[in-house]
Design a protein around this motif. Structure first.
Motif, PDB file in Angstrom:
ATOM      1  N   GLY A 190       5.118   5.504  -2.397  1.00  0.00           N
ATOM      2  CA  GLY A 190       6.482   5.025  -2.615  1.00  0.00           C
ATOM      3  C   GLY A 190       7.215   4.932  -1.288  1.00  0.00           C
ATOM      4  N   VAL A 191       7.905   3.819  -1.071  1.00  0.00           N
ATOM      5  CA  VAL A 191       8.656   3.696   0.183  1.00  0.00           C
ATOM      6  C   VAL A 191      10.011   4.337  -0.045  1.00  0.00           C
ATOM      7  CG1 VAL A 191       9.471   2.067   1.939  1.00  0.00           C
ATOM      8  CG2 VAL A 191       7.535   1.474   0.486  1.00  0.00           C
ATOM      9  N   GLN A 192      10.248   5.451   0.629  1.00  0.00           N
ATOM     10  CA  GLN A 192      11.519   6.163   0.432  1.00  0.00           C
ATOM     11  C   GLN A 192      12.393   6.021   1.667  1.00  0.00           C
ATOM     12  OE1 GLN A 192      12.751   7.745  -2.198  1.00  0.00           O
ATOM     13  NE2 GLN A 192      10.970   7.330  -3.489  1.00  0.00           N
ATOM     14  N   VAL A 193      13.414   5.206   1.579  1.00  0.00           N
ATOM     15  CA  VAL A 193      14.337   5.124   2.707  1.00  0.00           C
ATOM     16  C   VAL A 193      15.757   5.291   2.174  1.00  0.00           C
ATOM     17  CG1 VAL A 193      12.997   3.794   4.388  1.00  0.00           C
ATOM     18  CG2 VAL A 193      14.129   2.603   2.544  1.00  0.00           C
TER      19      VAL A 193
ATOM     20  N   GLN B 189      13.580  -4.771   5.413  1.00  0.00           N
ATOM     21  CA  GLN B 189      14.597  -3.782   5.771  1.00  0.00           C
ATOM     22  C   GLN B 189      15.626  -3.579   4.672  1.00  0.00           C
ATOM     23  OE1 GLN B 189      16.228  -4.201   9.763  1.00  0.00           O
ATOM     24  NE2 GLN B 189      14.370  -5.245  10.346  1.00  0.00           N
ATOM     25  N   THR B 190      15.829  -4.606   3.867  1.00  0.00           N
ATOM     26  CA  THR B 190      16.842  -4.439   2.828  1.00  0.00           C
ATOM     27  C   THR B 190      16.234  -4.025   1.493  1.00  0.00           C
ATOM     28  OG1 THR B 190      16.710  -6.781   2.398  1.00  0.00           O
ATOM     29  CG2 THR B 190      18.493  -6.070   3.801  1.00  0.00           C
ATOM     30  N   LEU B 191      15.166  -4.733   1.083  1.00  0.00           N
ATOM     31  CA  LEU B 191      14.658  -4.439  -0.266  1.00  0.00           C
ATOM     32  C   LEU B 191      14.189  -3.000  -0.472  1.00  0.00           C
ATOM     33  CD1 LEU B 191      13.039  -7.771  -1.381  1.00  0.00           C
ATOM     34  CD2 LEU B 191      15.299  -6.876  -1.809  1.00  0.00           C
ATOM     35  N   PRO B 192      13.456  -2.400   0.486  1.00  0.00           N
ATOM     36  CA  PRO B 192      13.029  -1.020   0.252  1.00  0.00           C
ATOM     37  C   PRO B 192      14.213  -0.092  -0.045  1.00  0.00           C
ATOM     38  CG  PRO B 192      11.851  -1.916   2.105  1.00  0.00           C
ATOM     39  CD  PRO B 192      12.888  -2.941   1.726  1.00  0.00           C
ATOM     40  N   LEU B 193      15.359  -0.371   0.578  1.00  0.00           N
ATOM     41  CA  LEU B 193      16.544   0.436   0.292  1.00  0.00           C
ATOM     42  C   LEU B 193      16.967   0.295  -1.161  1.00  0.00           C
ATOM     43  CD1 LEU B 193      18.931  -0.091   3.288  1.00  0.00           C
ATOM     44  CD2 LEU B 193      18.457   2.078   2.161  1.00  0.00           C
TER      45      LEU B 193
ATOM     46  N   TRP C 221       0.826  -1.195   0.000  1.00  0.00           N
ATOM     47  CA  TRP C 221       0.000   0.000   0.000  1.00  0.00           C
ATOM     48  C   TRP C 221       0.868   1.256   0.000  1.00  0.00           C
ATOM     49  CZ3 TRP C 221      -4.530   1.273  -1.396  1.00  0.00           C
ATOM     50  CH2 TRP C 221      -5.111   2.452  -0.954  1.00  0.00           C
ATOM     51  N   GLN C 222       1.902   1.238   0.852  1.00  0.00           N
ATOM     52  CA  GLN C 222       2.807   2.393   0.894  1.00  0.00           C
ATOM     53  C   GLN C 222       3.474   2.634  -0.462  1.00  0.00           C
ATOM     54  OE1 GLN C 222       5.672   2.921   4.074  1.00  0.00           O
ATOM     55  NE2 GLN C 222       4.776   1.170   5.103  1.00  0.00           N
ATOM     56  N   SER C 223       3.958   1.523  -1.077  1.00  0.00           N
ATOM     57  CA  SER C 223       4.632   1.688  -2.372  1.00  0.00           C
ATOM     58  C   SER C 223       3.680   2.244  -3.406  1.00  0.00           C
ATOM     59  CB  SER C 223       5.154   0.351  -2.910  1.00  0.00           C
ATOM     60  OG  SER C 223       5.675  -0.416  -1.904  1.00  0.00           O
ATOM     61  N   LEU C 224       2.426   1.781  -3.326  1.00  0.00           N
ATOM     62  CA  LEU C 224       1.451   2.187  -4.335  1.00  0.00           C
ATOM     63  C   LEU C 224       1.094   3.662  -4.193  1.00  0.00           C
ATOM     64  CD1 LEU C 224      -0.301   0.816  -6.581  1.00  0.00           C
ATOM     65  CD2 LEU C 224      -2.142   0.736  -4.893  1.00  0.00           C
TER      66      LEU C 224
END
Ligand code: PHE
Length: 457
Positions: free
Chosen positions: A131-134, A298-302, A125-128
């Motif tokens: 966008g997950v920005q980390v 924790q890794t993929l969003p980066l 949902w966040q990505s949609l």
């Protein structure tokens, strides 16, 4: 106990059965659990992967056939199928216990499975929407920990996922389970191929493969061997009544042996593909395959934040995980629901929602075990860890052991040969592996961890 076997649904074809069973097998196990277990066994990852693959071939495949055999022969839910086949073969009706362990064990798994799936829905949902920005590993960690510290947020997405699961089961075997798999599985495969290619392009595939298959180990960590075996059970959905329940809707003509080779091969292949894609991105972006259940979050969003087209791929990736989890979670709910509907003749839709409710409640407790209730520990584990360990390390292998003894030694050759119609040599190979290799293998793994490794630490 009267156990009705009439008016049961049947999958519309052999391929439909293969599809739904692969749907059950491929799930969070392959994506979330595999990567986190592999990451956690740093230094002995190769051992974990090799034990896993050996167990898929030597223990998983023979048991897959045995469970389908029981389901199809018993033509009913796991409890009644055990009862029917025990009666037919002149064995004690106590064997039905195995069915009970399965249907309740599956619900137990579903409670935490749905919570973890909820994390994936949250990230999707966040990505949609934004966008997950980390930017840094610390930010990614904080983002994950913020979610985990919020019981309401966790419970909300867990609720959504339980509704998705019960909704499919309520619609029935062909209309619900089969249709859902027919839509989701091809899409899942397509997204996975795309992501793997992309992962190889922007990531570091050789490093991923080296990480997964390097047999150079510093020391074999305690728990790695039983984790490898447990993971073979988990990722093939064994020992929990799911396969038995699906097998009970299989027509008499389908060749169980050939079908199972497809299922096991596809399950392991897709599992490795997911692992390769995930670790390729992890290493490609210089990240650590950190230990712990939060690994992929924790890794993929980066990696997604930094790569070209990251937001689209993040959304696709989480969609893939949701599809995989959804086609598995329905197979965790089905065994119990089929038992209640067949035993008491209650309408399926009622049973589906009625069963989902207590499982959902247990899931809410799991959500709380990460934050408000984290002090509450059993054997030094929180509720989530406890349920996972109990099911994967103990219940699944032990009920697999019982299935091997039952089909290998108790059911009798006449029934077994009538169901497994393989050529003489292939049949003896399978039967002997089931009778000897499976029980001895499972026992040895237990002894190894218990005696040599200080009891499963
Ligand atoms: N095989 C599923 C997965 O890998 C989990 C599962 C276990 C499903 C047991 C059904 C029964 O995610």
């Amino acid at each position: 106990m009267s156990q009705s076997t009439s008016s049961r649904s049947t999958w519309s074809s052999r391929w439909a059965f293969i599809l739904v069973t692969i749907g059950s097998a491929v799930g969070l196990g392959n994506i979330w659990k595999f990567s986190y277990l592999a990451g956690a066994s740093e230094g002995s990852v190769g051992v974990f992967v090799v034990v896993y693959l050996a167990c898929v071939v030597l223990i998983g495949l023979p048991l897959l056939m045995a469970e389908i055999l029981i389901g199809r022969r018993g033509r009913s839910n796991p409890v009644a199928a055990m009862l029917n086949t025990a009666r037919e073969s002149g064995n004690s009706s106590w064997w039905a216990l195995l069915g009970w362990v399965g249907i309740f064990g599956a619900l137990m798994i579903l409670s935490f499975y749905s919570v973890v799936s909820g994390w994936m829905v949250d990230y999707f949902w966040q990505s949609l929407v934004k966008g997950v920005q980390v930017g840094t590993p610390e930010e990614a960690k904080t983002a994950f920990e913020t979610m985990m510290a919020d019981p309401l947020r966790l419970s909300f997405w867990h609720t959504i996922f339980m509704i998705l699961t019960a909704g499919v089961i309520a619609r029935g075997v062909v209309g619900g389970i089969e249709t859902a798999n027919k839509i989701m599985l091809p899409l899942l495969f397509l997204i996975l191929v795309l992501l793997t290619l992309w992962g190889a392009w922007v990531g570091d595939m050789p490093a991923a493969l080296r990480f997964m298959f390097s047999l150079k180990t510093e020391a074999i960590k305690a728990g790695v061997v039983i984790d490898g075996m447990g993971h073979a059970f988990f990722s093939l959905s064994l020992g929990m009544g799911a396969i038995m329940a699906y097998g009970s809707y299989l027509d008499r003509e389908t060749n169980i042996g050939h079908t199972c080779v497809w299922i096991a091969a596809a399950g392991a292949f897709i599992g490795l593909l997911c692992g390769a894609a995930i670790f390729s991105l992890t290493f490609g972006y210089g990240l650590e395959p950190a230990a712990g259940p939060g690994l992929i979050l924790q890794t993929l969003p980066l990696a997604f934040t930094h790569m070209p087209g990251g937001r689209v791929f993040a959304t696709l990736f989480f969609l893939l995980v949701i599809f995989a989890a959804w086609t598995s979670s329905i197979s965790l709910l089905e065994p119990f629901v089929s038992w209640l509907t067949e035993r008491f003749g209650i309408r399926r839709a009622w049973v589906a929602w009625g069963t989902a409710l207590p499982v959902w409640l247990l899931g809410v407790a799991v959500c709380l075990s990460f934050n408000d209730w984290s002090e509450f520990r059993i054997f030094d584990r929180n509720l989530f860890d406890m349920l996972d360990h109990l099911a994967t390390r103990f219940m699944m292998p032990l009920s697999g052991l019982a299935v091997a003894i039952y089909v290998g030694w108790k059911l009798g050759r006449i029934i077994v040969t009538d169901e497994i119609r393989l050529k003489q040599r292939a049949f003896s190979l399978w039967f002997n592996v089931l009778r000897f290799v499976v029980p001895v293998g499972i026992t040895l793994v237990f002894l190894y961890e218990l005696v040599l490794r200080d009891g499963f630490k």
